[in-house]
Each structure stands twice: as C-alpha cells, then as structure tokens.
Design an enzyme around this catalytic site. Structure first.
Site, PDB file in Angstrom:
ATOM      1  N   HIS A  89     -68.390 116.303  45.618  1.00 29.10           N
ATOM      2  CA  HIS A  89     -69.198 116.167  44.400  1.00 29.10           C
ATOM      3  C   HIS A  89     -68.833 117.201  43.335  1.00 29.10           C
ATOM      4  O   HIS A  89     -69.083 116.974  42.139  1.00 29.10           O
ATOM      5  CB  HIS A  89     -70.689 116.347  44.722  1.00 29.10           C
ATOM      6  CG  HIS A  89     -71.395 115.068  45.033  1.00 29.10           C
ATOM      7  ND1 HIS A  89     -71.324 113.953  44.235  1.00 29.10           N
ATOM      8  CD2 HIS A  89     -72.237 114.743  46.052  1.00 29.10           C
ATOM      9  CE1 HIS A  89     -72.077 112.989  44.758  1.00 29.10           C
ATOM     10  NE2 HIS A  89     -72.637 113.437  45.863  1.00 29.10           N
ATOM     11  N   ALA A 111     -78.675 116.922  51.619  1.00 31.10           N
ATOM     12  CA  ALA A 111     -78.120 118.038  50.865  1.00 31.10           C
ATOM     13  C   ALA A 111     -78.093 117.662  49.393  1.00 31.10           C
ATOM     14  O   ALA A 111     -78.303 116.502  49.021  1.00 31.10           O
ATOM     15  CB  ALA A 111     -76.719 118.383  51.362  1.00 31.10           C
ATOM     16  N   MET A 112     -77.831 118.656  48.530  1.00 31.59           N
ATOM     17  CA  MET A 112     -77.770 118.429  47.091  1.00 31.59           C
ATOM     18  C   MET A 112     -76.647 119.270  46.507  1.00 31.59           C
ATOM     19  O   MET A 112     -76.559 120.474  46.757  1.00 31.59           O
ATOM     20  CB  MET A 112     -79.113 118.783  46.434  1.00 31.59           C
ATOM     21  CG  MET A 112     -79.125 118.660  44.920  1.00 31.59           C
ATOM     22  SD  MET A 112     -78.784 116.977  44.375  1.00 31.59           S
ATOM     23  CE  MET A 112     -77.955 117.323  42.821  1.00 31.59           C
ATOM     24  N   HIS A 127     -69.044 115.870  51.929  1.00 33.45           N
ATOM     25  CA  HIS A 127     -69.634 115.033  50.875  1.00 33.45           C
ATOM     26  C   HIS A 127     -70.017 115.891  49.665  1.00 33.45           C
ATOM     27  O   HIS A 127     -69.682 115.563  48.518  1.00 33.45           O
ATOM     28  CB  HIS A 127     -70.871 114.323  51.441  1.00 33.45           C
ATOM     29  CG  HIS A 127     -71.539 113.378  50.489  1.00 33.45           C
ATOM     30  ND1 HIS A 127     -71.318 112.023  50.504  1.00 33.45           N
ATOM     31  CD2 HIS A 127     -72.429 113.593  49.488  1.00 33.45           C
ATOM     32  CE1 HIS A 127     -72.029 111.444  49.557  1.00 33.45           C
ATOM     33  NE2 HIS A 127     -72.732 112.379  48.928  1.00 33.45           N
ATOM     34  N   GLU A 128     -70.701 116.989  49.917  1.00 30.40           N
ATOM     35  CA  GLU A 128     -71.189 117.826  48.807  1.00 30.40           C
ATOM     36  C   GLU A 128     -70.050 118.541  48.088  1.00 30.40           C
ATOM     37  O   GLU A 128     -70.100 118.718  46.862  1.00 30.40           O
ATOM     38  CB  GLU A 128     -72.214 118.841  49.323  1.00 30.40           C
ATOM     39  CG  GLU A 128     -73.418 118.233  50.038  1.00 30.40           C
ATOM     40  CD  GLU A 128     -74.071 117.110  49.267  1.00 30.40           C
ATOM     41  OE1 GLU A 128     -74.154 117.182  48.022  1.00 30.40           O
ATOM     42  OE2 GLU A 128     -74.497 116.134  49.910  1.00 30.40           O
ATOM     43  N   GLU A 154     -82.295 116.474  41.198  1.00 33.52           N
ATOM     44  CA  GLU A 154     -81.770 115.117  41.071  1.00 33.52           C
ATOM     45  C   GLU A 154     -82.781 114.102  41.605  1.00 33.52           C
ATOM     46  O   GLU A 154     -83.349 114.308  42.674  1.00 33.52           O
ATOM     47  CB  GLU A 154     -80.448 114.970  41.843  1.00 33.52           C
ATOM     48  CG  GLU A 154     -79.773 113.637  41.553  1.00 33.52           C
ATOM     49  CD  GLU A 154     -78.493 113.434  42.329  1.00 33.52           C
ATOM     50  OE1 GLU A 154     -77.582 112.756  41.832  1.00 33.52           O
ATOM     51  OE2 GLU A 154     -78.394 113.956  43.459  1.00 33.52           O
TER      52      GLU A 154
END
Length: 1033
Positions: A477, A439-440, A473-474, A304
């Site tokens: 998503h 993080a992703m 948060h992740e 990303e």
C-alpha cells in the site's frame, strides 16, 4: 487496509426529511431560495458558476438518489405558476373575479328566447374578460415598468434548495461530496489527548488555495465542538468567522460576503474539543491489562475511509491531498507516534511534553494520517536508509522479531520491484490491543491488530504465514494507495486490489516456504462465489458511491480478491515483463497524484506490444460478474461459447456485454508444465479453435489464472474424470482444484447434476495434494452444513458416512507431531478439523490426548500450531475442557493461540454457553468486542448455535451497529454468517422481514440482498438435489 478481520467507517445517516421536495408542501428544515430571499439578508447572492442547480422536475434534494418526476402537464403548470410568482397553496377564491351579475328570470311572453349563437358569443366574451382579469391580477408589478421583469432562464427552470444548519441558518452546500473551489495545501495539527477524561483538545490550521471564485469554504467535521474559528486571506488580518454545521453530512462551512478570488492563499484556524471515540474509528481510546493485571489505556487512530473528520476538521476525501505537521501533547509516561519522525520534544510549564513531528515530505490523503499515544516499546533496524520499527505493549516485545524480519525483507523487495524507493525516513509497524481491521496502511505508521503482527519465534509456519500476509499487504500500500491514490472510493480496487495481488506475488518470491499459492487460489474461489450473485458490483463502480454506507460496502472481496485476480490474469496474459513495465509507467506518471481505473489501463497499454489492454480490461472492471465458457467439440473443431455466470434468477440484471477472455488450455499430450499452455482470446459470443483430432481431452484455464468457469459438456467431463482416475498427476494440483470448484459451481447453476459432481469426486480417494483436497472438503462440508440445518437426519448421516468413507483413511493416516511444510500443515488441519467435527473417533481420541498432555505439563508441552484449533475445539465440547480453556484465554499473552482458543469456546454446542459468549463479546471486557464477527461466524456453523445466533443478532442489532458501522466489512460478515445456511421459505421471509424493518439502519445494504439471494439459491438447490442425494448416498 487488510479486512481479514473487518473495516471501519464513519456512519452518518442521510436526513430523512430531505428526501422529497413536494410542490404542495415545504419541508420544515429546508430553505427554498426561490421564495423570499429577504429572509436571509446575511447570505449573499450566489455565483451561478459555483452553485449546483436542481431541476425543478426533480423532487429530490440529494442528487443521485433517484427522481420522482411530475407528469408533463403538472410540471408545466407548476413552472408557469412559479414564473408568475404564484403559490398553488395560497390561492384564494376571493381573488377570483366575481360571478356574473346576470340572473336568469322567466322572460315575458312577448320576448323571444335568445338564440344559441348569441348564447355562445356571450359565454365566450364572459370567459375572455374573466381570463384577462386573472392575468392582470396575477402579473407582477414589474410587468408595466420601463425596465420590465428579469428574464427567467427558460432553458433551466431551476430552484436552489439548501438544508438548515444546526443554528437554523441556511447551510451553503447541498451535496455529500465537497465543492472543488478550495484545495488544502498544508495542515498544522496540535492535539492534546486526556487519557483520564477520555477527551482531547485540538487546533487545526489549514493553509488552502482558492481554485476558482467562491463565497464559501466547505469541509468535514464530525462529533467535534468548535470553540473558535478565524480566517485570513493572503497577508491580510486574521478575523473571527462564524462556522455553520450540517451534522447529517458531517460538514461545516464558512460563508463570506464577497468572493474569495482564484489563486488566493487563505488560512482557516479552528480550535475545538471532542471526546475520544468509544468505537474503533476516528481518534479512539483503547485499553489492555499489563502483566500485573493493571489496566493501561492508550489512544490511537483509524481514519479510513471517512473518520479523519472525527479527529480534526479537514477536507476528508482522497483527492484532497496535502502535507501535514503534527504536534501531540502527552503525559511523560507515554510516547507519541505519527507518520513522520519526531523533530523535537518541548517540556511545557504544566509538566506535559509536546512532541512535534517533521512535516510530511509527501502529499497524502487525510485517511492516511495517524497518531498514537501509548506506553509501547519497540525493536528497530535500518533498511535502505529507512528506520523500520515494530512497536507493541511491553509484555509482548519478544513477539515482534518475526514482523521486523519480514517487513525489512519486503521493503527491500518493493523498493526494487517498483523502482521507486519508499519515500519516508521511517516505517513503524504498531500492534494495537483494540483494533477492528486486520491492519491499516497509514503512511509511515502502519497499525495492526495484535494477532496480525505478533507471533512467537517457535510458532508454526502457518501462524507466521498470516503475519507475513498482512505485513506484505500493508507495505504494498505504501506505493499503491499511498503514493498513487484512487480519486474516489468507487475505484478503491486500485488500492486494495493491488495490495492484495502484491501480498501474494511478493511472498511467493521472497518467502516460497510459506507457499501462498494455495491461499491465493482459495481467495479467488471465494471472490467468484460472491461475484456470481446478482447483488455483486463491478470492480470499478460507475454508479454513485457517495454515502458513508455505500463507501463502506466497497471494502469487500470483489474489491480485494477479484481485483487481485484480474491483475493475476492480466500478468499471465501479457508477455514476460510487460505487466511490471506498465505498472512502473503508472507509478512514475501518477506518483503523488490521484487516479481512475482508465489511467492504469492506459499506462499498461502504452508499453504493451499486443492488443489494447484498456479494451480488454474494461470488459472485466466495468461490469459485474464473470463469464461461463462452455466447450463443445466435433472432431478437431472446438467451439467456445461465453455467457454471464449468474446464479440468481430473481430480479436478474441481464447484461448483453461480453468479456475479452484470455482462454488458456492444455491437452492430454502436454498438460502440466507451463510450456504446455496455449492461449486463445475469446472476444465474441462464440468462437472456434482447431485442435488435432487425436487430442482426447482439453483442460481450460490453466492453473486457474483466469477469472472464469468452464463447462465441458457431458463428454468433456467424462474424459477428464477418466483421465484423473487413470493418473491423478496428469493435471497440476491447482488445475484439479479448479475442476472440483467448477463442477460444484455448475451444480448450483443447474448445468450438471449432483451425481456428476460425486462422479468427479471418486478420483479423490487417490488425491494427496493440498489444493484439490481442501477444495473438495470445503465444498462437501458446505453441503453437509446445509443439510444439517434441515430436518433430514437420515440424509445427514449418509452424507457424513460418504465424507468419512471417501477421506477417512487419509484422515486416520495424519501424523499429530510437528510438521514442517506449510502445505502439509494446511492439508492436515483441513482433514482433521473436518474429521473431528464429524465425530470420527480416531480424531477426537488423538485430540483429547494431546490436550491432556498440554494441560498436565502446565502448557509447556506445545501443541503444533496447525493442530491447536482442532485440539481446543474437541476439548471445548466437555464442561471441564471449556472452563479450562476460558481460564487460559484470560491469562495467555500468545495472540495466535488466544484467537484459536476463542474459536474453540464459540464452537460449543451447549446453549447456555453460546448465550454467554455472545453477550460477553458484545459487552467487551473479557473478550474484546472486535472479536464479535469471529464469534458469530463460529457459532453459526454449529447445529445448536445457528438459530441462537440469528435471534441474538436480531435482538442486539442496534447495539451491534453502535460498534460496527452499517455497511462495514464486520457487518457484512455478521449478515452472511447468520443467514447463509438457511434454505427454507420460512427463514427467507423472516430474514426479509427483519431487514426490511430496519430502514436506514441497514435495510439497503448490499449484503442483505446477497443474503436473500443465497437463501433462495439454497432453496432451489435443495429442491433440485434432495431426491438425487437420497438415491445416490
């Protein structure tokens, strides 16, 4: 993605030689199809429905970058000439009709002089004949044939201009966004990384469907060497094809002599080689030292927003969703991970192992694909038919338990609250030693920086709060961003704003002991600071977001925190349950699809019982900034007036738009309980509401759930200040913090004097709650640092005395032992860090004693986690302490502790050590380069370091942007840290001059405009308030 640390993107410069298409000069690498089409016989005629025409009045080849129009007369003249087949530059005087043979001689005396009338007629005839000759000469030969000449399209006198590919041939596309004529359906990816040579080979097989007739397939590829390409249409034979590449836009293309027909299924197969990336995006290599000190290597991905194209050729835009089947060939000592569970492992004749993963059961965007080859270990748990695992290097396996517990609990929460179960059979959380972002959210394979995932069981709740925040948060998503994805990066907030909102909402529900309410409040205040500048942008950007730099700049606090703040405001405005009901409608309707912001508002509007949510929220998402609500009162009549709260006055963009503001308020008769809240919607510039004349004061924006600032006027502020001095608990802690934030903001705007600010702060001697205290300390320390960077030694000393005089007793009363409450830890760390940084002896003595106990016990006598940063920072100011901390930093495996030690090392006021740590972190090795933004931010806060670090950034800029893409969150952070405390004209000119000289290497970044605005505002604030401060302090 969590940008607590940074974010990464691919950087690709626009071709400078493609900016202008002058009618007098053709660019050397631009092909003009309006000229001689025979120059490219291999390229077929283009279908008018497929090509993108550029108006001839535009000199730009890149759409959306602006136009440089010819004046009407010049444009008409040129267009006419084009239609006649002429070239202005190729005109020759030899083609002009010869001059008149008439030579005037002295007439004989007997001849009469020609009359004026005859002379005029003669000249007219001569001009007419000459003009006809010119027309006949320049008319094309087809004019006099039976069929005549083809008719020009008079409505669009256009010409097609395309760039040249790397081979010199014409590249058949001229936009940064891909054409919509082809849609990928499935990718079959095979990759073989070599962790010795740091290279990899790959094969990508893309099954695609033709959306409408086209003669080309255009997709993305960057830093990949394509060896062979084949193409198959339907059940036909696979044939080898030529691939053209246009590197500036990271695009490749295959052209065909005939149309690919709508509905046809095609297969493109590409074999290629590439180097593992040495930056933090694409398919990159990383390393770490194991417990024996040996270097271990691994390969991981970060795609990303636009780096999947670095690992495999693909349609690298969010809307091109597809399924993926991944195969990774590895050496036996490693494991491989990807988005899906492993289907099988095959031993190859070479002894290598090929892991094949199941095909994704969901369509997903390319930026969510991920794979890792490393020597990791894991712990696992089965949660609601999903196998949840946390991976780390073997030495840190014992630090993974908290992340597993948190992820397992949050997965169940999200499954319930979103009423859609997580769709994959496994969910991996992987800690990577070298990772730029926090993080992703890769679907099924979430990647983290080690400090965002790993924590000891005995660590403080404040340390665990960070881990829980990033994990929450992740996981959010996986629904917002993965299941439902924004159509393009201009609506990135639909992913990041939602993930930010739900990280707080989920943790406040499931982990109330972490008390995230204060953190969320602080983040809303930070978002307002950025959004109050003219350089801000709307949450949903309607202007063009096309280049890699523009896409990268969308990852900022407006997209994340303001987006989350607007959702909080909407939820607090709608009746109970309607917000969630609208989100469920949105998720159900668009699961597996791409959306724009209006899709969200329309979904919520369909279930809302009150006014159109769309009408209200569009006023918040389509314009930048936020409103200032001014309150004036006469008896029982309260007048509310709204305007744009805009700090900067330079090149200001004035907006006449208004906001639909859900104004909430309480009064002295009922002020703290949620049931006291009343609401009034302010839609117009001014409106009036009625209150009882017995009401002494009003406090607007209850609990600060609205994204606006309130000015109460002199009488209103006086009444609120008196109320707080009488009873500090008359308002909630968040409302008290809101008042402190608002009055400091109004001071920067020039609406209140700094004397009024200090008058409000008088009540804080009785304040004990975390939110208002930390807001007051943050604001005062910001003013102190500004003064500290100016030659105002007496004033700095007075400001220091004011802060310590106000808060010294509370600072001295803090306990240095273990504190269980997160809120108390936050309050204590804020008070003591400021106290020790100002040199308060009681604080520095306690910190020194605690550090000595820690070192003398061989680090077994633990320092409480919330006190580690202040204790280490005090120790780092001495030579022995700094060297001792550096040794500990090299050896420790405790990630949260390591990060605090690094901040302490960077807080030194020794110029030699400042230079050393800056150069060391940029080189990597002892300190990973990923930590550069943190180090620069810490050094910038100190008096000794702020000029050193600015010079360092200027001198090292090119090396910095090799690691951190232009426009990325890391670069935004570096620019802000190094410039935000400047407040003189000299520094303004220096900053402006430096960034202007960068040109395409960063001069156009929004963060640069923000930096210049901030310096000007600092100047203006100093000019207005220095005299007051000298008198008052």
């Amino acid at each position: 993605r969590d940008i607590f640390y940074s974010s990464t993107t691919v950087r690709a410069s626009l071709p400078r030689n493609m900016i202008e298409n002058s009618m007098f000069e053709e660019e050397p690498d631009v092909v003009d199809l309006a000229k001689d089409s025979t120059a490219f016989p291999e390229f077929p005629a283009l279908d008018p429905d497929e090509v993108v025409y550029e108006p001839r009045s535009s000199r730009l080849l890149v759409r959306g970058l602006g136009e440089n129009d010819l004046d009407d007369e010049e444009e008409d003249y040129e267009s006419s000439a084009r239609l006649l087949g002429m070239s202005f530059m190729n005109r020759s005087s030899t083609r002009s009709p010869s001059a008149s043979p008439y030579i005037r001689q002295a007439p004989p005396r007997s001849c009469s002089r020609p009359s004026a009338r005859m002379l005029v007629v003669g000249v007219f005839i001569l001009v007419l004949v000459t003009s006809m000759a010119m027309v006949l000469y320049f008319l094309p030969g087809c004019t006099f044939t039976k069929t005549g000449c083809p008719k020009a399209n008079s409505s669009t006198p256009m010409e097609l201009v395309y760039p040249k590919s790397t081979t010199g041939e014409m590249f058949p596309w001229n936009e940064l966004r891909l054409p919509a004529s082809v849609r990928p359906v499935n990718y079959d990816l095979s990759l073989t990384p070599n962790l010795t040579s740091m290279t990899f080979t790959g094969r990508t097989i893309i099954n695609m469907i033709i959306q409408h007739n086209t003669k080309r397939v255009v997709l993305h590829s960057s830093e990949i060497n394509i060896i062979k390409a084949t193409f198959q249409v339907g059940e036909g034979k696979s044939v080898e094809v030529k691939v053209l590449e246009y590197k500036p836009w990271q695009q490749i293309a295959v052209s065909f002599p005939g149309d690919l027909k709508e509905g046809q299924v095609c297969v493109l197969t590409l074999d290629y080689t590439a180097n593992l990336s040495h930056t933090y995006d694409g398919f990159y290599n990383s390393s770490y030292n194991d417990k024996t000190g040996a270097k271990r290597v691994l390969a991981a991905t970060q795609f990303e927003p636009q780096a999947a194209r670095k690992a495999f050729p693909c349609f690298d835009e969010p809307a091109f969703k597809a399924t993926f089947l991944v195969r990774i060939t590895r050496e036996p000592e490693y494991i491989a991970l990807s988005n899906m569970p492993k289907a099988k492992t095959t031993t190859l004749p070479s002894g290598m192992l090929e892991d094949e993963f199941e095909q994704t059961s969901v369509n997903m965007s390319t930026y969510l694909v991920a794979f890792i080859v490393a020597n990791f270990t894991s712990i696992t748990r089965n949660v609601s038919n999903t196998l949840v695992s946390v991976y780390s290097v073997p030495e840190k396996k014992e630090h993974t338990q908290y992340a597993l517990d948190t992820a397992s609990r949050l997965l169940q929460f999200y499954n319930t609250v979103f009423d859609i179960d997580y769709p994959l059979r496994k969910l991996d959380l992987v800690a990577i030693p070298d990772f730029l972002a926090g993080a992703m959210e890769n679907w099924g394979l979430i990647t983290f920086r080690e400090t965002s995932l790993l924590v000891q069981n005995q660590s403080s709740l404040l340390d665990k709060q960070l881990i829980a925040n990033v994990v929450a948060h992740e996981l959010a998503h996986q629904w917002f961003g993965n299941l439902v994805t924004m159509r393009w990066w201009n609506d990135l907030w639909l992913s990041e704003g939602f993930a930010t909102y739900w990280q707080y909402a989920s943790l406040m529900t499931e982990f109330p002991q972490l008390y995230l309410g204060n953190v969320f409040l602080e983040e809303r205040f930070k978002a307002m600071a950025k959004d109050s500048l003219n350089s801000s942008h709307p949450v949903s950007v309607s202007a063009q977001v096309t280049t890699p730099e523009q896409v990268s700049e969308m990852f900022d606090s407006i997209t994340y925190e303001k987006g989350a703040s607007l959702l909080l405001m909407l939820n607090s405005t709608l009746p109970d349950g309607q917000f969630r009901k609208g989100l469920l409608e949105y998720l159900r309707q668009y699961r597996g699809s791409n959306t724009v912001t209006d899709d969200l508002w329309n979904s919520i509007t369909r279930v809302a019982v009150q006014e159109s949510v769309s009408d209200m929220m569009r006023t918040w998402t389509l314009q930048k900034g936020f409103p200032l609500v001014t309150v004036s009162r006469k008896g029982g009549e309260v007048t509310l007036t709204q305007e744009h709260f805009l700090l900067s006055t330079d090149n200001t963009t004035h907006t006449s738009s208004l906001w639909h503001i859900p104004v909430t308020y309480v009064n002295d008769s009922c002020s703290s309980a949620p049931s006291c809240r009343q609401m009034f919607t302010l839609r117009n510039k001014t409106a009036t509401l009625k209150v009882s004349e017995s009401v002494k004061w009003l406090k607007l924006n209850y609990m600060n759930t609205g994204f606006y600032i309130v000015h109460y006027g002199d009488e209103g502020w006086t009444a609120l200040i008196d109320a707080l001095k009488t009873d500090v608990s008359t308002l909630t802690p968040h409302d008290r913090a809101s008042l402190i934030h608002n009055i400091f903001s109004l001071s920067r705007l020039g609406r209140v004097s700094f004397r009024q600010v200090l008058s409000l702060l008088d009540y804080t001697t009785n304040e004990t709650e975390t939110a208002p205290l930390t807001e007051a300390l943050t604001q005062l320390s910001s003013v102190y640092r500004l003064l500290d960077k100016r030659p105002e030694l007496r004033l700095v000393a007075r400001m220091k005395a004011y802060i310590l005089g106000h808060f010294g007793p509370l600072m001295d009363s803090q306990d240095w032992g273990v504190e269980e409450s997160v809120s108390s830890q936050e309050r204590r760390s804020a008070l003591l860090e400021l106290a020790c940084s100002l040199g308060r002896k009681n604080c520095t003595d306690q910190a020194t004693a605690l550090y000595e106990q820690w070192t003398n016990s061989n680090q077994t006598n633990r320092i409480p986690g919330d006190l580690q940063r202040v204790v280490f920072s005090v120790a780092a100011q001495s030579d022995s302490g700094w060297l001792s901390l550096l040794d500990t930093y090299r050896l420790t495996t405790y990630d949260s502790e390591k990060r605090k030690i690094l901040q302490a090392l960077a807080s030194t006021q020794d110029p030699r050590r400042i230079v050393w740590i800056l150069s060391t972190v940029l080189e990597g090795g002892i300190i990973h380069t990923q930590e550069l933004p943190l180090v620069i931010s810490t050094v910038s806060d100190g008096f000794a370091g702020h000029l050193f670090v600015w010079d360092f950034v200027k001198e090292s800029w090119d090396r910095i942007i090799e690691k951190f893409p232009v426009g990325s969150y890391s670069i935004q952070s570096i620019v802000k840290s190094t410039t935000s405390q400047f407040s003189t004209q000299t520094h303004l000119e220096e900053v402006q001059g430096f960034f202007s000289s960068l040109k395409e290497r960063g001069s156009q970044m929004r963060s640069v405009q923000e930096a210049l605005e901030t310096i000007r505002l600092n100047q203006h604030w100093m000019d207005r308030n220095l005299a007051t401060l000298r008198d008052w302090l």
